[in-house]
Design an enzyme around this catalytic site. Structure first.
Site, PDB file in Angstrom:
ATOM      1  N   SER A 163      -1.528  18.704 -29.980  1.00  0.00           N
ATOM      2  CA  SER A 163      -1.933  17.608 -30.931  1.00  0.00           C
ATOM      3  C   SER A 163      -3.184  17.958 -31.516  1.00  0.00           C
ATOM      4  CB  SER A 163      -1.705  16.001 -30.364  1.00  0.00           C
ATOM      5  OG  SER A 163      -1.921  15.269 -31.424  1.00  0.00           O
ATOM      6  N   HIS A 199       6.647  14.445 -29.906  1.00  0.00           N
ATOM      7  CA  HIS A 199       5.377  14.778 -29.612  1.00  0.00           C
ATOM      8  C   HIS A 199       4.670  15.174 -28.196  1.00  0.00           C
ATOM      9  CE1 HIS A 199       1.714  15.346 -31.459  1.00  0.00           C
ATOM     10  NE2 HIS A 199       0.966  14.388 -30.687  1.00  0.00           N
TER      11      HIS A 199
END
Length: 179
Positions: A53, A169
């Site tokens: 991320s 994610h």
């Protein structure tokens, strides 16, 4: 160094590395790596880094800005194209942190946009880019485009890619897959 990062040292520390000052966080990361090698804790060839991320943006920059420091890089569900990040999925919500690439902010954003800094003349360490088809935070296009650029730059032997078609994610679809 005096860079900033997460909120663990308070808002002022975090804000010290926002927008045009973002490079401070990367420079601090490089300084730690250099110190580990200087102190004999490790050798550059044995120093691997991994980030996902926003951490993917960190290691993506480490890859293109200081490739000589790393033995290997794992860049997961990364943010890598700072020219278009704000129009992909949740990207617009991060403009307070990074800036708006459609304005004069691009003048500093391009300095830490790994996708725009790949140089065919540079020898990069082995890198694995991973993403998830169903990521609802960072669009998988970041990793897809970056590995494509690495391949087009003649870095196919050291550039690797994995895309999980099920996970979000966090990468894994469920706890069994995570294990």
């Amino acid at each position: 160094g005096e860079g900033g990062g997460g909120g663990e040292f308070g808002p002022a520390w975090h804000q010290a590395a926002l927008k045009a000052n973002r490079q401070r966080a990367y420079d601090d990361f490089y300084a730690v790596a250099e110190q580990l090698v200087a102190d004999g804790v490790t050798k550059r060839e044995r120093l691997g880094i991994r980030g996902g991320s926003n951490g993917g943006l960190l290691v993506g920059n480490a890859l293109v800005q200081r490739p000589e420091l790393w033995g290997a890089v794992v860049c997961s569900v990364p943010l890598l194209d700072m020219r278009r990040y704000h129009i992909l999925l949740a990207g617009a919500s991060w403009m307070a942190e990074y800036g708006d690439p459609d304005t004069a902010d691009w003048s500093y954003l391009q300095a830490y946009s790994p996708y725009h800094r790949v140089d065919p003349s540079v020898a990069y360490p082995p890198v694995l880019f991973t993403t998830s088809t169903k990521d609802d935070r960072v669009h998988p296009a970041h990793a897809r485009k970056m590995v494509k650029r690495m391949l087009e730059s003649g870095k196919g032997e050291t550039s690797h890619y994995y895309e999980n078609i099920e996970g979000g994610h966090g990468g894994a679809a469920d706890s069994k897959q995570a294990a």
